[in-house]
Write an enzyme that holds these catalytic residues in place. Sequence first.
Site, PDB file in Angstrom:
ATOM      1  N   ASP A 189     -16.601  97.519   8.413  1.00  0.00           N
ATOM      2  CA  ASP A 189     -17.183  98.571   8.618  1.00  0.00           C
ATOM      3  C   ASP A 189     -18.858  98.459   8.359  1.00  0.00           C
ATOM      4  O   ASP A 189     -19.408  99.562   8.219  1.00  0.00           O
ATOM      5  CB  ASP A 189     -16.534  99.600   7.465  1.00  0.00           C
TER       6      ASP A 189
ATOM      7  N   GLU B 217      -9.167  94.679  10.336  1.00  0.00           N
ATOM      8  CA  GLU B 217      -9.183  95.450   9.065  1.00  0.00           C
ATOM      9  C   GLU B 217      -9.464  96.811   9.550  1.00  0.00           C
ATOM     10  O   GLU B 217     -10.223  97.507   9.194  1.00  0.00           O
ATOM     11  CB  GLU B 217     -10.313  94.940   8.355  1.00  0.00           C
TER      12      GLU B 217
ATOM     13  N   GLU C 247     -20.179 103.268   5.326  1.00  0.00           N
ATOM     14  CA  GLU C 247     -19.152 102.615   5.885  1.00  0.00           C
ATOM     15  C   GLU C 247     -17.805 103.421   6.303  1.00  0.00           C
ATOM     16  O   GLU C 247     -17.415 103.252   7.465  1.00  0.00           O
ATOM     17  CB  GLU C 247     -18.676 101.523   4.898  1.00  0.00           C
TER      18      GLU C 247
ATOM     19  N   HIS D   9     -23.339  96.358  -5.342  1.00  0.00           N
ATOM     20  CA  HIS D   9     -24.202  96.450  -4.416  1.00  0.00           C
ATOM     21  C   HIS D   9     -24.196  97.697  -3.493  1.00  0.00           C
ATOM     22  O   HIS D   9     -24.952  98.096  -2.606  1.00  0.00           O
ATOM     23  CB  HIS D   9     -24.058  95.305  -3.537  1.00  0.00           C
TER      24      HIS D   9
ATOM     25  N   ARG E 152     -24.623 100.966  -1.516  1.00  0.00           N
ATOM     26  CA  ARG E 152     -25.970 101.695  -1.185  1.00  0.00           C
ATOM     27  C   ARG E 152     -25.835 103.361  -1.803  1.00  0.00           C
ATOM     28  O   ARG E 152     -26.700 103.791  -2.159  1.00  0.00           O
ATOM     29  CB  ARG E 152     -26.166 102.041   0.140  1.00  0.00           C
TER      30      ARG E 152
ATOM     31  N   HIS F 175     -26.549  90.648  -6.244  1.00  0.00           N
ATOM     32  CA  HIS F 175     -26.714  90.843  -4.461  1.00  0.00           C
ATOM     33  C   HIS F 175     -28.249  90.738  -4.296  1.00  0.00           C
ATOM     34  O   HIS F 175     -29.228  91.151  -4.898  1.00  0.00           O
ATOM     35  CB  HIS F 175     -26.066  92.104  -4.024  1.00  0.00           C
TER      36      HIS F 175
HETATM   37  C1  UD1 Z   1     -24.163  95.372   3.751  1.00  0.00           C
HETATM   38  C2  UD1 Z   1     -23.288  96.464   4.446  1.00  0.00           C
HETATM   39  C3  UD1 Z   1     -21.717  96.595   3.382  1.00  0.00           C
HETATM   40  C4  UD1 Z   1     -21.460  95.284   2.886  1.00  0.00           C
HETATM   41  C5  UD1 Z   1     -22.657  94.676   2.223  1.00  0.00           C
HETATM   42  C6  UD1 Z   1     -21.989  93.482   1.713  1.00  0.00           C
HETATM   43  C7  UD1 Z   1     -23.941  97.801   5.889  1.00  0.00           C
HETATM   44  C8  UD1 Z   1     -24.576  99.374   6.229  1.00  0.00           C
HETATM   45  N1  UD1 Z   1     -23.742  97.706   4.746  1.00  0.00           N
HETATM   46  O1  UD1 Z   1     -24.935  96.169   2.908  1.00  0.00           O
HETATM   47  O2  UD1 Z   1     -21.036  97.468   4.380  1.00  0.00           O
HETATM   48  O3  UD1 Z   1     -20.413  95.694   1.885  1.00  0.00           O
HETATM   49  O4  UD1 Z   1     -23.545  94.282   3.263  1.00  0.00           O
HETATM   50  O5  UD1 Z   1     -22.887  92.427   1.079  1.00  0.00           O
HETATM   51  O6  UD1 Z   1     -23.900  97.537   6.966  1.00  0.00           O
HETATM   52  N2  UD1 Z   1     -30.565  90.635   1.700  1.00  0.00           N
HETATM   53  C9  UD1 Z   1     -31.337  89.460   1.635  1.00  0.00           C
HETATM   54  N3  UD1 Z   1     -30.439  88.366   2.109  1.00  0.00           N
HETATM   55  C10 UD1 Z   1     -29.390  88.262   2.274  1.00  0.00           C
HETATM   56  C11 UD1 Z   1     -28.718  89.713   2.332  1.00  0.00           C
HETATM   57  C12 UD1 Z   1     -29.315  90.666   1.893  1.00  0.00           C
HETATM   58  O7  UD1 Z   1     -32.428  89.242   1.427  1.00  0.00           O
HETATM   59  O8  UD1 Z   1     -28.441  87.359   2.710  1.00  0.00           O
HETATM   60  C13 UD1 Z   1     -31.383  91.920   1.306  1.00  0.00           C
HETATM   61  C14 UD1 Z   1     -32.510  92.296   2.389  1.00  0.00           C
HETATM   62  O9  UD1 Z   1     -33.584  92.814   1.848  1.00  0.00           O
HETATM   63  C15 UD1 Z   1     -31.761  93.350   3.127  1.00  0.00           C
HETATM   64  C16 UD1 Z   1     -30.909  94.013   1.943  1.00  0.00           C
HETATM   65  O10 UD1 Z   1     -30.521  93.187   1.119  1.00  0.00           O
HETATM   66  O11 UD1 Z   1     -32.510  94.346   3.780  1.00  0.00           O
HETATM   67  C17 UD1 Z   1     -29.990  94.906   2.288  1.00  0.00           C
HETATM   68  O12 UD1 Z   1     -28.878  94.282   3.304  1.00  0.00           O
HETATM   69  P1  UD1 Z   1     -28.104  95.283   4.312  1.00  0.00           P
HETATM   70  O13 UD1 Z   1     -27.252  94.476   5.078  1.00  0.00           O
HETATM   71  O14 UD1 Z   1     -29.007  96.351   5.063  1.00  0.00           O
HETATM   72  O15 UD1 Z   1     -27.124  96.016   3.410  1.00  0.00           O
HETATM   73  P2  UD1 Z   1     -26.440  95.578   2.136  1.00  0.00           P
HETATM   74  O16 UD1 Z   1     -26.512  96.642   1.007  1.00  0.00           O
HETATM   75  O17 UD1 Z   1     -26.198  94.188   2.017  1.00  0.00           O
END
Ligand code: UD1
Length: 381
Positions: free
Chosen positions: A103, A125, A139, A220, A222, A252
């Site tokens: 999702d 899933e 999600e 983590h 949102r 995270h």
């Molecule tokens: C995302 C998914 C969520 C999932 C989660 C698992 C969406 C909308 N959300 O949320 O469903 O449960 O991943 O982790 O798709 N960042 C890094 N390095 C990384 C990963 C993240 O720096 O390897 C930071 C970055 O600043 C990035 C921020 O985390 O902008 C948010 O990442 P994002 O994928 O937008 O959302 P998640 O909160 O991780």
Amino acid sequence: MSKTSGITPKVLVVFGTRPEAIKLFPVVRSLGERSDVDTLTCVTAQHREMLDQVLDIAAIKPDFDLDIMRADQNLDELTGRLLSGIGGILDQAKPSRVVVQGDTATAMCGALSAYYRKIPVSHVEAGLRSYNIYHPWPEEVNRKIIGSIADQHFAPTETSANALRKENIAEEQISVTGNTVIDALLITAGKTQSDQKLNPELTSLFAKYADKKIIGVTSHRRENFGDGLTNIAAALKEIAARDDVALIFPVHLNPNVRAIMNDALAGMANVAMIEPLDYPNFVALLNACTFMLTDSGGVQEEAPALGKPVLVMRDTTERPEGIEAGTAKLVGTDKGAIVSEAMRLLDDQEYYQGMAMAHNPFGDGKASQRIADIIVKSLVG
Ligand code: UD1
């Protein structure tokens, strides 16, 4: 396209975040064992570091890497970059079928880009629903969009299959396969025992906290940004005030999460805030902990399979199976509720044992084989 046309059909598996990579690497493996289809992978790298950790361990070398992550990305920009990026890859690769999981924004955009090109979509899933579009956000809507596009819905359990039936998805498009997270867990737990080395930081924490009950923490979501995360941080602080517990918390990389947790917990002797763990090390933490405090979806599936109670710091769950089995409990993001449930698990042995009974409602480790069989059959007959 079919074998009889003389061209081997291509399946493109699209993923971008750590949990998708964990749940799809067994599917990529099972598809890769089939010579009657060509299996290609496209990573969007919605997560960069956290995704790469899984790719390394699963030995996946992506055919396409969009590298779209930006610092603190917002959902509009992320969605825009994902749609145009995946669309370009689909035009180039021209797959006969696209596979997405779960999702995330990547999964939703993968399905939508494929739909715009009339390429059929398989959803791994499928059928998870909280019935609240803001929990989890975004999600719940992502998975409904994918569900309305896909023509192969791989439901992990009967509960998720029933959710799809209620939405009038045709019975022949639904398959109950189990959740591929159990495949990933079994492959990884086997490897951890044999050839994987544990992270030295984690090993030294296990030694340092040998006389304490370890609570594993992840957070983590949102929809919890703001008050939810602040309450969670305050609850963790209160739990960590006990000297018989230690919290190990791989934080995270999202900066919104890091700032709040650092403010509340930095410097506490029995709180270890560490960098995100790779999957074998995360499985080691699951194995070592007394229980998990989490707002993650995947942990709700993994911990019960290892007989570990889970307190879910969310108001809703799309995974009622763990709650029905008695191994997970929804505690929301109220500080008092989180603390009192944690104290009960720490102090009431009988209650703890009731929740710790190993029970795994999510699968038998063969989900990926079933999924690969169905996908290949639909392409080559
Ligand atoms: C995302 C998914 C969520 C999932 C989660 C698992 C969406 C909308 N959300 O949320 O469903 O449960 O991943 O982790 O798709 N960042 C890094 N390095 C990384 C990963 C993240 O720096 O390897 C930071 C970055 O600043 C990035 C921020 O985390 O902008 C948010 O990442 P994002 O994928 O937008 O959302 P998640 O909160 O991780």
